[in-house]
Design a protein around this motif. Structure first.
Motif, PDB file in Angstrom:
ATOM      1  N   MET A 147      22.667 -18.912  55.493  1.00 46.50           N
ATOM      2  CA  MET A 147      23.801 -17.713  55.442  1.00 46.50           C
ATOM      3  C   MET A 147      23.517 -16.532  55.607  1.00 46.50           C
ATOM      4  SD  MET A 147      24.690 -18.886  51.203  1.00 46.50           S
ATOM      5  CE  MET A 147      25.428 -20.492  50.863  1.00 46.50           C
ATOM      6  N   VAL A 148      24.496 -15.631  56.042  1.00 47.25           N
ATOM      7  CA  VAL A 148      24.168 -14.335  56.543  1.00 47.25           C
ATOM      8  C   VAL A 148      23.304 -13.338  55.874  1.00 47.25           C
ATOM      9  CG1 VAL A 148      26.187 -14.401  58.135  1.00 47.25           C
ATOM     10  CG2 VAL A 148      26.271 -13.512  55.605  1.00 47.25           C
ATOM     11  N   TRP A 149      23.279 -13.595  54.501  1.00 50.56           N
ATOM     12  CA  TRP A 149      22.317 -12.666  53.750  1.00 50.56           C
ATOM     13  C   TRP A 149      21.052 -12.861  53.667  1.00 50.56           C
ATOM     14  CZ3 TRP A 149      20.313 -15.792  49.969  1.00 50.56           C
ATOM     15  CH2 TRP A 149      20.973 -16.851  49.741  1.00 50.56           C
ATOM     16  N   LYS A 150      20.614 -14.102  54.305  1.00 47.69           N
ATOM     17  CA  LYS A 150      19.112 -14.715  54.087  1.00 47.69           C
ATOM     18  C   LYS A 150      18.281 -13.680  54.972  1.00 47.69           C
ATOM     19  CE  LYS A 150      16.354 -18.761  55.043  1.00 47.69           C
ATOM     20  NZ  LYS A 150      16.331 -20.068  56.052  1.00 47.69           N
ATOM     21  N   MET A 151      18.624 -12.861  55.748  1.00 47.76           N
ATOM     22  CA  MET A 151      17.817 -12.087  56.439  1.00 47.76           C
ATOM     23  C   MET A 151      17.458 -10.760  55.452  1.00 47.76           C
ATOM     24  SD  MET A 151      19.180 -11.607  60.234  1.00 47.76           S
ATOM     25  CE  MET A 151      20.828 -11.491  59.632  1.00 47.76           C
ATOM     26  N   LEU A 152      18.185 -10.703  54.702  1.00 42.66           N
ATOM     27  CA  LEU A 152      17.984  -9.646  53.643  1.00 42.66           C
ATOM     28  C   LEU A 152      16.926  -9.827  52.563  1.00 42.66           C
ATOM     29  CD1 LEU A 152      21.432  -8.017  53.096  1.00 42.66           C
ATOM     30  CD2 LEU A 152      19.687  -7.114  54.480  1.00 42.66           C
ATOM     31  N   TRP A 153      16.851 -11.275  52.463  1.00 44.09           N
ATOM     32  CA  TRP A 153      16.022 -11.572  51.541  1.00 44.09           C
ATOM     33  C   TRP A 153      14.403 -12.126  52.090  1.00 44.09           C
ATOM     34  CZ3 TRP A 153      18.933 -14.878  47.542  1.00 44.09           C
ATOM     35  CH2 TRP A 153      18.179 -15.020  46.091  1.00 44.09           C
ATOM     36  N   ILE A 180      29.126  -7.569  56.714  1.00 42.69           N
ATOM     37  CA  ILE A 180      29.147  -8.936  56.531  1.00 42.69           C
ATOM     38  C   ILE A 180      28.070  -9.339  55.416  1.00 42.69           C
ATOM     39  CG2 ILE A 180      28.347 -11.193  57.519  1.00 42.69           C
ATOM     40  CD1 ILE A 180      29.018 -10.043  60.385  1.00 42.69           C
ATOM     41  N   HIS A 181      27.015  -8.487  55.476  1.00 45.68           N
ATOM     42  CA  HIS A 181      26.063  -8.682  54.198  1.00 45.68           C
ATOM     43  C   HIS A 181      26.678  -7.955  52.824  1.00 45.68           C
ATOM     44  CE1 HIS A 181      23.257  -9.893  56.923  1.00 45.68           C
ATOM     45  NE2 HIS A 181      22.480  -8.877  57.304  1.00 45.68           N
ATOM     46  N   ARG A 182      27.418  -6.838  53.005  1.00 48.52           N
ATOM     47  CA  ARG A 182      28.162  -6.526  51.921  1.00 48.52           C
ATOM     48  C   ARG A 182      29.284  -7.375  51.422  1.00 48.52           C
ATOM     49  NH1 ARG A 182      27.009  -3.337  48.041  1.00 48.52           N
ATOM     50  NH2 ARG A 182      26.060  -1.912  49.529  1.00 48.52           N
ATOM     51  N   PHE A 183      29.657  -8.235  51.985  1.00 47.28           N
ATOM     52  CA  PHE A 183      30.616  -9.236  51.673  1.00 47.28           C
ATOM     53  C   PHE A 183      29.955 -10.265  50.880  1.00 47.28           C
ATOM     54  CE2 PHE A 183      32.819 -13.368  52.436  1.00 47.28           C
ATOM     55  CZ  PHE A 183      34.204 -12.954  51.825  1.00 47.28           C
ATOM     56  N   GLU A 184      28.786 -10.758  51.382  1.00 46.03           N
ATOM     57  CA  GLU A 184      28.060 -11.938  50.774  1.00 46.03           C
ATOM     58  C   GLU A 184      27.568 -11.522  49.469  1.00 46.03           C
ATOM     59  OE1 GLU A 184      27.553 -15.094  51.565  1.00 46.03           O
ATOM     60  OE2 GLU A 184      28.943 -14.630  53.127  1.00 46.03           O
ATOM     61  N   LEU A 185      27.133 -10.149  49.363  1.00 46.92           N
ATOM     62  CA  LEU A 185      26.685  -9.602  48.157  1.00 46.92           C
ATOM     63  C   LEU A 185      27.696  -9.455  47.157  1.00 46.92           C
ATOM     64  CD1 LEU A 185      24.110  -6.613  49.173  1.00 46.92           C
ATOM     65  CD2 LEU A 185      23.539  -8.738  48.022  1.00 46.92           C
ATOM     66  N   GLN A 186      28.760  -9.175  47.428  1.00 45.02           N
ATOM     67  CA  GLN A 186      29.869  -9.141  46.416  1.00 45.02           C
ATOM     68  C   GLN A 186      30.449 -10.666  45.981  1.00 45.02           C
ATOM     69  OE1 GLN A 186      32.966  -7.085  48.817  1.00 45.02           O
ATOM     70  NE2 GLN A 186      32.214  -5.006  48.176  1.00 45.02           N
ATOM     71  N   ARG A 187      30.119 -11.585  46.823  1.00 45.02           N
ATOM     72  CA  ARG A 187      30.576 -12.950  46.639  1.00 45.02           C
ATOM     73  C   ARG A 187      29.359 -13.345  45.635  1.00 45.02           C
ATOM     74  NH1 ARG A 187      28.794 -18.041  48.083  1.00 45.02           N
ATOM     75  NH2 ARG A 187      27.427 -17.134  49.644  1.00 45.02           N
ATOM     76  N   MET A 188      28.085 -13.070  45.548  1.00 48.55           N
ATOM     77  CA  MET A 188      27.207 -13.410  44.879  1.00 48.55           C
ATOM     78  C   MET A 188      27.328 -12.639  43.661  1.00 48.55           C
ATOM     79  SD  MET A 188      24.192 -13.418  47.603  1.00 48.55           S
ATOM     80  CE  MET A 188      22.706 -13.645  46.507  1.00 48.55           C
ATOM     81  N   GLN A 189      27.644 -11.369  43.534  1.00 47.49           N
ATOM     82  CA  GLN A 189      28.078 -10.773  42.135  1.00 47.49           C
ATOM     83  C   GLN A 189      29.163 -11.278  41.406  1.00 47.49           C
ATOM     84  OE1 GLN A 189      28.521  -7.067  44.081  1.00 47.49           O
ATOM     85  NE2 GLN A 189      26.260  -6.205  43.518  1.00 47.49           N
ATOM     86  N   PHE A 190      30.093 -11.901  42.186  1.00 42.80           N
ATOM     87  CA  PHE A 190      31.180 -12.274  41.447  1.00 42.80           C
ATOM     88  C   PHE A 190      30.790 -13.852  40.897  1.00 42.80           C
ATOM     89  CE2 PHE A 190      34.288 -15.959  41.817  1.00 42.80           C
ATOM     90  CZ  PHE A 190      35.255 -15.594  40.912  1.00 42.80           C
ATOM     91  N   LEU A 191      29.767 -14.594  41.386  1.00 40.76           N
ATOM     92  CA  LEU A 191      29.446 -15.779  40.991  1.00 40.76           C
ATOM     93  C   LEU A 191      28.683 -15.277  39.477  1.00 40.76           C
ATOM     94  CD1 LEU A 191      28.760 -18.659  41.456  1.00 40.76           C
ATOM     95  CD2 LEU A 191      26.605 -18.234  42.523  1.00 40.76           C
ATOM     96  N   LEU A 192      27.915 -14.570  39.587  1.00 42.36           N
ATOM     97  CA  LEU A 192      27.264 -14.005  38.360  1.00 42.36           C
ATOM     98  C   LEU A 192      27.928 -13.486  37.475  1.00 42.36           C
ATOM     99  CD1 LEU A 192      23.945 -12.072  39.588  1.00 42.36           C
ATOM    100  CD2 LEU A 192      23.970 -14.223  38.210  1.00 42.36           C
ATOM    101  N   ASN A 193      29.001 -12.615  37.645  1.00 40.20           N
ATOM    102  CA  ASN A 193      29.964 -12.076  36.570  1.00 40.20           C
ATOM    103  C   ASN A 193      30.741 -13.247  36.078  1.00 40.20           C
ATOM    104  OD1 ASN A 193      28.646  -9.568  37.280  1.00 40.20           O
ATOM    105  ND2 ASN A 193      30.191  -9.067  38.650  1.00 40.20           N
ATOM    106  N   ASN A 194      31.351 -13.775  36.717  1.00 36.67           N
ATOM    107  CA  ASN A 194      32.036 -14.946  36.525  1.00 36.67           C
ATOM    108  C   ASN A 194      31.602 -16.070  35.421  1.00 36.67           C
ATOM    109  OD1 ASN A 194      33.918 -17.620  36.992  1.00 36.67           O
ATOM    110  ND2 ASN A 194      35.364 -15.562  36.791  1.00 36.67           N
TER     111      ASN A 194
END
Length: 217
Positions: A1-7, A77-91
């Motif tokens: 995934m595109v957020w992997k580099m940030l990790w 792109i990374h911001r979009f992926e972070l928001q997707r992960m935050q949605f997953l947690l919040n929901n």
């Protein structure tokens, strides 16, 4: 995934520890847990440790994101992926809160019966406070109505989950279940082969879900 580099920087700090989940494994576990929670009629065992780990990593990833130049195309792109992960947690957390509110009394009783492993510490605190507030409200109402109605209890207003609800499942491990035949008035043994999909009453497969042998889809 595109957020992997940030990790990658945080993952490298783990030093190859076999007990440390990779980003893909953690997201996969939470995604499956979220789907199971959303689609099951009853409250599932909490994934508190995984959720806490994800929240910590999201926070760290946001810090890493700020280090990118504003003109860097990866930032959006990374911001979009972070928001997707935050949605997953919040929901996921919101879904659990909704279920707790619908049947808090019985859920607390069930949590006590199985050694307080159904709810997280925060969820249990919320459930107790919710029940206390509801009881106070109920007392203030029933004290002003005729005596014959004074025996009304909070549990009477709670919604019991319908365990006969049909659910779609994907089989992760071959299993055998007993499925009721309502026409013949008997039960039929059904073999669930690995990687197959079925629609069955939740009551017939809930034990497989809790063991991790199936996934709701």
């Amino acid at each position: 995934m595109v957020w992997k580099m940030l990790w990658e920087e945080d993952s490298a700090d783990a030093g190859g520890d076999d007990d440390v989940l990779s980003p893909n494994e953690l997201v996969g576990l939470l995604t499956e847990g979220w789907m199971n929670e959303r689609l099951s009629p009853e409250l599932m065992t909490h994934l508190g440790e995984y959720a806490d780990c994800m929240m910590e990593q999201v926070s760290q990833m946001e810090e890493n994101l700020h280090q990118l130049e504003k003109s860097d195309i990866r930032r959006g792109i990374h911001r979009f992926e972070l928001q997707r992960m935050q949605f997953l947690l919040n929901n996921y957390l919101r879904t659990r809160v909704d279920k707790i509110e619908m049947n808090a009394v019985k859920i607390l009783e069930e949590d006590d019966a199985i050694g307080q492993c159904l709810l997280s510490v925060g969820e249990r605190k919320f459930a107790n406070e919710y029940v206390n507030h509801c009881n106070k409200l109920l007392s203030s109402v029933t004290s002003k109505i005729p005596t014959y109605a004074g025996g009304f209890k909070l549990q009477d207003a709670m919604l019991e989950p319908d365990l006969d609800t049909p659910v779609f499942i994907k089989v992760k491990k071959e299993s055998t279940v007993m499925v009721p035949d309502y026409v013949e008035g008997r039960e039929e043994e059904v073999v669930l082969e690995e990687n197959t999909q079925h629609i069955l009453p939740y009551q017939c497969v809930f034990h497989l879900l809790k063991n991790g042998d199936i996934q709701l889809i």
